[in-house]
Design a protein around this motif. Structure first.
Motif, short mmCIF file in Angstrom:
data_model
loop_
_atom_site.label_atom_id
_atom_site.label_comp_id
_atom_site.label_asym_id
_atom_site.label_seq_id
_atom_site.Cartn_x
_atom_site.Cartn_y
_atom_site.Cartn_z
N TYR A 237 33.72 45.85 40.86
CA TYR A 237 34.86 44.95 41.38
C TYR A 237 35.43 44.03 40.31
CZ TYR A 237 32.42 46.42 45.57
OH TYR A 237 31.75 47.21 46.44
N ILE A 238 35.00 44.16 38.90
CA ILE A 238 35.63 43.43 37.87
C ILE A 238 37.20 44.26 38.05
CG2 ILE A 238 36.10 43.23 35.32
CD1 ILE A 238 33.11 42.86 35.23
N ASN A 239 38.18 43.18 37.73
CA ASN A 239 39.52 43.61 37.73
C ASN A 239 40.54 42.29 37.31
OD1 ASN A 239 42.03 44.92 38.26
ND2 ASN A 239 41.51 45.51 40.48
N ASP A 240 41.80 42.57 37.00
CA ASP A 240 42.62 41.71 36.63
C ASP A 240 42.36 40.35 37.81
OD1 ASP A 240 44.80 39.56 36.60
OD2 ASP A 240 46.30 41.22 36.82
N SER A 241 42.03 39.21 37.17
CA SER A 241 41.73 37.87 38.00
C SER A 241 42.71 37.74 39.31
CB SER A 241 41.25 36.76 37.25
OG SER A 241 42.68 36.21 36.86
N LYS A 242 44.04 38.00 38.96
CA LYS A 242 45.12 37.82 40.03
C LYS A 242 44.88 38.72 40.98
CE LYS A 242 48.37 38.21 36.88
NZ LYS A 242 47.39 38.17 35.56
N LYS A 243 44.41 39.88 40.79
CA LYS A 243 44.03 40.84 42.15
C LYS A 243 42.92 40.66 42.94
CE LYS A 243 46.68 44.43 39.69
NZ LYS A 243 46.92 45.82 39.26
N LEU A 244 42.30 39.77 42.68
CA LEU A 244 41.09 39.35 43.24
C LEU A 244 41.06 38.17 44.22
CD1 LEU A 244 38.61 39.75 40.34
CD2 LEU A 244 38.90 41.54 42.36
N SER A 245 40.63 38.10 45.22
CA SER A 245 40.34 36.86 46.19
C SER A 245 39.62 35.68 45.37
CB SER A 245 39.79 37.24 47.54
OG SER A 245 38.43 37.58 47.26
N GLU A 246 40.06 34.39 45.74
CA GLU A 246 39.32 33.39 45.45
C GLU A 246 37.57 33.61 45.47
OE1 GLU A 246 38.90 28.50 45.43
OE2 GLU A 246 40.48 29.54 46.61
N LYS A 247 37.36 33.96 46.75
CA LYS A 247 35.68 34.26 46.93
C LYS A 247 35.14 35.11 46.16
CE LYS A 247 32.83 35.49 50.98
NZ LYS A 247 32.64 35.99 52.22
N LYS A 248 36.00 36.30 45.68
CA LYS A 248 35.42 37.40 44.91
C LYS A 248 35.42 36.80 43.52
CE LYS A 248 34.25 41.13 45.64
NZ LYS A 248 32.82 41.58 46.13
N ARG A 249 36.34 36.31 43.19
CA ARG A 249 36.37 35.74 41.66
C ARG A 249 35.23 34.89 41.73
NH1 ARG A 249 42.21 34.95 42.32
NH2 ARG A 249 41.63 32.82 42.73
N GLU A 250 34.76 34.03 42.66
CA GLU A 250 33.68 32.98 42.33
C GLU A 250 32.35 33.58 42.37
OE1 GLU A 250 33.07 29.61 42.04
OE2 GLU A 250 35.34 29.01 42.12
N GLU A 251 32.34 34.77 43.23
CA GLU A 251 31.23 35.77 43.21
C GLU A 251 30.91 36.17 42.00
OE1 GLU A 251 30.22 40.09 45.29
OE2 GLU A 251 30.90 38.28 46.55
N LEU A 252 32.02 37.09 41.29
CA LEU A 252 31.81 37.58 40.18
C LEU A 252 31.62 36.65 38.83
CD1 LEU A 252 34.81 40.30 40.62
CD2 LEU A 252 32.40 40.77 40.31
N TYR A 253 32.21 35.39 39.15
CA TYR A 253 31.92 34.42 37.98
C TYR A 253 30.64 34.18 37.91
CZ TYR A 253 31.66 29.98 35.49
OH TYR A 253 31.66 28.99 34.37
N GLY A 254 29.81 34.18 38.88
CA GLY A 254 28.39 34.01 38.90
C GLY A 254 27.52 35.38 38.13
N VAL A 255 28.00 36.34 38.63
CA VAL A 255 27.35 37.65 38.07
C VAL A 255 27.59 37.73 36.51
CG1 VAL A 255 27.41 40.05 38.43
CG2 VAL A 255 27.57 38.81 40.40
N ILE A 256 28.69 37.88 36.09
CA ILE A 256 29.55 37.64 34.85
C ILE A 256 28.57 36.78 34.09
CG2 ILE A 256 31.22 37.58 33.22
CD1 ILE A 256 33.03 38.49 35.32
N MET A 257 28.53 35.58 34.31
CA MET A 257 27.84 34.36 33.45
C MET A 257 26.24 34.86 33.43
SD MET A 257 30.11 32.84 32.46
CE MET A 257 29.36 31.29 31.74
#
Length: 254
Positions: free
Chosen positions: A104-124
């Motif tokens: 689900y990594i993508n251009d951050s503008k194409k993701l919901s805030e909830k998905k960005r927050e979720e992916l932030y944790g996974v990426i870090m």
């Protein structure tokens, strides 16, 4: 003999099922003749197909990572916040492991805030290294937004705990950087590394704007993140610019 589960119980089982459990769910209930269960099995099959499509999409985002795999540590670079009237410009730098399979990594503008927050944790959690750089509104006014963006990107690279061997950049070549660079137009849509950098930069900046909103609530920063919405422009006219507004961006607005 085990009692037959109710449709509601099976529905809850599907809701709680992790993606890796979908094939087992389909196998377990595929022969159940109840219409409600058949519908749930079809939902599970649809989810499984979407998962397969997402895995194929992510593999397609690794073209540049595969191309430069022999170079060593590959770092994706991206920025957010070039356009807002307030707040810093923020750059992210991310080195992902070679076997990275984050979906689900993508251009951050194409993701919901909830998905960005979720992916932030996974990426870090999974990244080999991640760095953030920022240029303040005052710095943007001093040297202009483009130079401030470059400065934030250089800072993000310097803040990496691991030195990268090659940079994949979203469309730009960063001055005063000796590491080999590959500028990729719309890179956050074409490279998993740049997409990951886009996400950590966006989440970092958004969180900061929410904190600014607590101190300067009249501007609605938690909602507009510093962008020039109608509400934000009206607040600037009513209250004047705040200490985090970019004066060079406000010409003709007040």
């Amino acid at each position: 003999m085990e009692a037959q589960k109710s449709i509601n119980e099976i529905k809850e089982e599907l809701r709680a099922a992790e993606e890796t459990m979908l094939p087992t769910f389909i196998s377990r209930y595929g022969e159940d003749e109840r219409a409600g269960v058949k519908k749930l099995v079809q939902q599970a099959k649809k989810q499984l197909e979407q998962l397969k499509q997402e895995k194929r999409r992510i593999e397609g985002l690794k073209v540049y990572e595969r191309k430069y795999a022999g170079a060593g540590f590959i770092c994706g670079i991206d920025e957010v916040g070039r356009g807002p009237l307030a707040g810093p410009v923020v750059a992210g730098a991310v080195i992902l492991p070679g076997d990275c399979n984050i979906l689900y990594i993508n251009d951050s503008k194409k993701l919901s805030e909830k998905k960005r927050e979720e992916l932030y944790g996974v990426i870090m959690e999974q990244a080999v290294a991640a760095g953030i750089g920022m240029a303040s509104p005052q710095r943007i006014d001093e040297i202009n937004i483009l130079q401030a963006t470059y400065e934030a990107m250089r800072q993000a690279i310097q803040n990496l705990p691991v030195a990268p061997d090659i940079l994949l950049n979203d469309a730009v070549t960063i001055p005063q950087v000796e590491i080999p660079q590959v500028p990729i137009v719309k890179g956050d849509e074409k490279s998993v590394s740049i997409g990951a950098a886009s996400i950590i930069a966006k989440v970092t900046r958004d969180r900061l704007m929410v904190e600014y909103d607590k101190v300067l609530p009249e501007y609605g920063f938690a909602r507009n993140k510093g962008y020039g919405t109608k509400e934000h422009l009206e607040a600037i006219r009513q209250f004047g610019p705040s200490p985090i507004h970019r004066q060079s961006f406000l010409t003709g607005l007040q």
